[in-house]
Design an enzyme around this catalytic site. Structure first.
Site, PDB file in Angstrom:
ATOM      1  NE  ARG A  29     -38.473 -18.613   8.105  1.00 16.42           N
ATOM      2  CZ  ARG A  29     -37.848 -17.809   7.257  1.00 16.42           C
ATOM      3  NH1 ARG A  29     -37.022 -18.297   6.379  1.00 16.42           N
ATOM      4  NH2 ARG A  29     -38.041 -16.513   7.269  1.00 16.42           N
ATOM      5  CG  LEU A  30     -30.874 -22.127   7.777  1.00 16.80           C
ATOM      6  CD1 LEU A  30     -29.787 -23.085   7.285  1.00 16.80           C
ATOM      7  CD2 LEU A  30     -30.244 -20.951   8.487  1.00 16.80           C
ATOM      8  CG  ASP A  31     -34.225 -16.312   4.608  1.00 15.60           C
ATOM      9  OD1 ASP A  31     -35.215 -16.616   5.305  1.00 15.60           O
ATOM     10  OD2 ASP A  31     -33.665 -15.207   4.670  1.00 15.60           O
ATOM     11  NE  ARG A  32     -37.607 -20.330  -2.432  1.00 17.73           N
ATOM     12  CZ  ARG A  32     -38.613 -20.868  -3.102  1.00 17.73           C
ATOM     13  NH1 ARG A  32     -38.403 -21.496  -4.220  1.00 17.73           N
ATOM     14  NH2 ARG A  32     -39.838 -20.740  -2.669  1.00 17.73           N
TER      15      ARG A  32
END
Length: 189
Positions: free
Chosen positions: A146-149
């Site tokens: 994932r990648l942060d928001r």
């Protein structure tokens, strides 16, 4: 005593602080009472007025006394299964095994405790295809990493369980090379 707020969607828990709870902050005590909930989520519930101590709306910093009456209205747990939503995705590459996305800032990859349900890349992917790996669990189909928001960048999505395991192994072995670029304004300290 003030009338309790109405939370018709919630389960009301009437608790009594035990002797070891005396002197503890209510947010910390609730975190130990409901270990499945994060302190950030409990703070959100406190701020929403879902927690009362001695019949009054509590603040996170309220210190408990032994035998204090604590009332908590907990919303129902979120569904484990995300729902399809029509959200635009920028697809950089796609085949039978993977989908490569350009993730924009401000969009979450998947829902998590304390994060609003829906409006995520997972919801958009479910609207686009039913061919996603289940290796990451029902709440994160296809999501290998994932990648942060607020982070933008390339996101790899697995369409099969075998591809998911393969990509995850490459991330774990640090075979995947990642580059980060940060834009700043002014001179950082």
């Amino acid at each position: 005593m003030a009338e309790a707020p109405a939370f018709p969607d919630s389960t009301k828990h009437e608790l009594e602080a035990d002797a070891p709870a005396a002197g503890q902050r209510v947010d910390r005590w609730l975190a130990s009472t409901f270990p499945e909930l994060s302190r950030a989520l409990l703070k959100k519930y406190i701020d929403e007025g879902r927690v009362r101590v001695r019949g009054k709306p509590a603040k996170a910093s309220v210190r408990l006394c032994a035998r204090d009456a604590v009332t908590v209205w907990l919303p129902p747990p979120p569904s484990e299964f995300p729902l399809p939503e029509e959200i635009a995705l920028e697809v950089l590459y796609e085949d039978h095994a993977i989908i490569v996305l350009n993730k924009p800032p401000g969009l979450v990859v998947h829902s998590a405790p304390g994060v609003a349900k829906g409006g995520s890349i997972v919801n958009a992917l479910l609207n686009r295809t039913d061919r996603l790996s289940r290796e990451g669990g029902a709440s994160r189909p296809g999501i290998v990493h994932r990648l942060d928001r607020e982070t933008s960048g390339v996101l790899l999505v697995a369409r099969t369980d075998a591809v998911h395991r393969n990509i995850a192994a490459q991330f774990k072995a640090r075979v995947v090379k990642k580059e980060y670029l940060a834009c700043v304004h002014g001179a950082p300290a």
